[in-house]
Design an enzyme around this catalytic site. Structure first.
Site, mmCIF file in Angstrom:
data_model
loop_
_atom_site.group_PDB
_atom_site.id
_atom_site.type_symbol
_atom_site.label_atom_id
_atom_site.label_comp_id
_atom_site.label_asym_id
_atom_site.label_seq_id
_atom_site.Cartn_x
_atom_site.Cartn_y
_atom_site.Cartn_z
ATOM 1 N N GLU A 151 5.489 -7.087 3.534
ATOM 2 C CA GLU A 151 4.057 -6.990 3.253
ATOM 3 C C GLU A 151 3.722 -7.758 1.985
ATOM 4 O O GLU A 151 4.588 -8.348 1.340
ATOM 5 C CB GLU A 151 3.648 -5.521 3.104
ATOM 6 C CG GLU A 151 4.378 -4.808 1.969
ATOM 7 C CD GLU A 151 4.141 -3.308 1.944
ATOM 8 O OE1 GLU A 151 3.493 -2.788 2.871
ATOM 9 O OE2 GLU A 151 4.621 -2.654 1.003
ATOM 10 N N ASP A 178 -1.232 -2.900 -6.184
ATOM 11 C CA ASP A 178 -1.401 -4.154 -5.437
ATOM 12 C C ASP A 178 -2.138 -5.215 -6.245
ATOM 13 O O ASP A 178 -3.111 -5.814 -5.764
ATOM 14 C CB ASP A 178 -2.152 -3.898 -4.122
ATOM 15 C CG ASP A 178 -1.579 -2.748 -3.324
ATOM 16 O OD1 ASP A 178 -0.345 -2.617 -3.297
ATOM 17 O OD2 ASP A 178 -2.351 -1.989 -2.720
#
Length: 503
Positions: free
Chosen positions: A163, A4
């Site tokens: 997301e 991420d």
């Protein structure tokens, strides 16, 4: 394990932050001058007050940070899942990316992957909204409240689990880039744009921006969760996460950070990599090469503070460890907490960033009962780990190798050793771990092996990667004696070969 990634540029410096889940300290901050060579400079969440981790499950904790810089201040937004005292979404600030960082400003919501955009003299919040889309609102960091509440402005682009959204104002458009398809082999990055941050948004006809989902032959898979960046020369790049599966669809090092160039189409859409594909190599950015000093193989524990490479599980107990009780050693006072509990055992570990490596330590430890142990651990999660520990069996001091998989002991091997200090070693290749004991003055003895795939994400699930570290526990009651680690070596791509002796 650096998933991420989120990135920002300040002048000629680049900063990047990644997820840490149940590990502490949380959210490492990396620094680069050339986008290729990186150095960890600190953690955004480095104290219990801004990193509550007590009770967080495996793959709980701190999810998907976003890093932004505005008007002299760095901002990191994130979501803390499961820690005692957490209130969900938060952000922290700092004027120096190495820290110190502020206590959390809790936003009070429970969506994942929040992000920020500074534009039009406003701070915009962007987040998934549990309804298959993305919401945007404006937030006042002075009053610490929303000026315009979150409202859905766009949907995902057809893949599962929309997301990781980021929004950018580029020219006359607001670009909303996001990940979808889950964080596995269908992962991809898509983008849409609007002339207002509140929509309506139109999707790119060239989606996905980048993905290897249609290239199963590539060594890189699960490419997605990206963040865009413009360099000093006007060129564009992206960072994203990906995995390197081995021996089939098995990846154990965790999701890692990747870099790819970005080109813009004539009609104003970004395409990453090679026509949307992450390759093994790209020409480096047009920046002066800037290498950092190489991390030494050995940590001899002569400092009174731990190096930045070391992490705990959840918030550590102060009494469990010390660098000063026996100077020149890392002392672990094994508590009743073990590796299989949703708690903080006496464990200090580091990421395994290389397939081929050797980790070793010199240990002084005298167990007084069968439950007492100390040594090295390869940790996948609470329910899956390999242990190489000094313990006691039938009144004798032994080195024991244990496979603990799917929350139960699968196998154990042990060998009697003298009361002298002992060297424990774990070597690894892409497909196999080997566990060695080297008694004083003798050759290393191979005690056992394990397949790396047993700790792969596909086998044990979750979002993290393997950590290797030092550990001590009384498994239900405290150890009688401390475990003193003289040094810890981590060597990538080692050239030395151990002589194999019989068990």
């Amino acid at each position: 394990m650096n998933p991420d990634p989120s990135i920002c540029r300040v002048g000629n410096d680049f900063y990047l932050v990644t997820s840490t889940f149940e590990f502490y300290p949380g959210l490492p901050v990396y620094h680069s001058k050339d986008l290729v060579h990186w150095k960890m400079i600190g953690y955004a969440l480095d104290r219990p007050g801004n990193c509550p981790m007590e009770g967080a499950g495996s793959s709980g904790g701190n999810y998907a940070p976003a890093l932004r810089y505005h008007d002299g201040t760095f901002y990191i937004s994130c979501t803390n899942y499961g820690g005692k005292g957490t209130q969900g979404v938060f952000y922290v600030t700092a004027t120096n990316p190495a820290g110190p960082w502020s206590d959390p400003v809790w936003i009070g919501n429970w969506y994942v992957d929040p992000s920020m955009m500074f534009a039009n003299d406003s701070m915009y919040w962007i987040s998934p909204d549990h309804k298959g889309g993305f919401s945007v609102g404006t937030f006042d960091p002075v009053q610490k409240k929303f000026i315009k509440p979150l409202q859905q402005v766009a949907k995902g682009q057809g893949g599962s689990s929309p997301e990781g959204p980021h929004m950018y104002k580029i020219g006359e458009y607001y670009y909303l880039m996001s990940a979808e398809g889950g964080t596995g082999y269908e992962h991809r990055e898509v983008i849409q744009r609007s002339k207002s941050p509140y929509g309506p948004f139109e999707p790119s006809p060239y989606n996905p921006v980048i993905s290897n989902m249609n290239h199963p032959e590539s060594p890189f898979q699960a490419i997605g969760h990206a963040d865009l960046l413009q360099l000093q020369d006007g060129s564009w790049w992206l960072v994203c996460l990906g995995i390197r599966p081995k021996g089939g669809r098995f990846q154990h090092l965790g999701r890692e950070t990747y870099l790819a160039p970005v080109k813009w189409t004539d009609d104003g859409w970004p395409i990453g990599g090679d026509n949307g594909v992450m390759l093994e190599e790209f020409p480096a950015p047009n920046l002066p090469e800037h290498k950092w000093e190489k991390e030494p193989v050995r940590d001899d524990f002569n400092s009174t503070t731990l190096g930045l490479q070391w992490n705990f599980l959840r918030n550590p107990y102060e009494a469990d460890w010390s660098l000063t009780e026996k100077p020149g050693y890392l002392r672990l006072n094994g508590s009743k907490v073990s590796l299989k509990e949703k708690d903080s055992p006496a464990f200090i570990g580091r990421r395994q960033p290389d397939f081929n490596m050797v980790a070793s330590t010199k240990l002084s430890f005298t167990p007084e009962a069968d439950n007492e142990e100390a040594g090295l651990v390869v940790r996948g999660n609470d329910a899956n780990h390999f242990s190489l520990v000094v313990t006691q069996r039938e009144g004798k001091r032994v080195v024991l190798y244990r496979k603990y998989l799917q929350d139960k002991v699968e196998s154990e091997e042990f060998k009697e050793i003298s009361k002298d200090d002992v060297i424990l070693k774990i070597s690894a290749t892409e497909l196999e771990y080997k566990f060695w004991v080297q008694p004083k003055g003798k050759e290393a003895i191979l005690l056992g092996t394990a397949a790396t795939k047993e700790l792969s994400n596909e086998k044990i699930h979750g979002f993290i990667g393997v950590f290797i570290g030092m550990y001590a526990s009384g498994n239900g009651s405290a150890n009688t004696n401390p475990a003193d680690f003289d040094w810890f070596d981590y060597e990538a791509n080692p050239k030395r070969i151990f002589t194999v002796s019989e068990k």
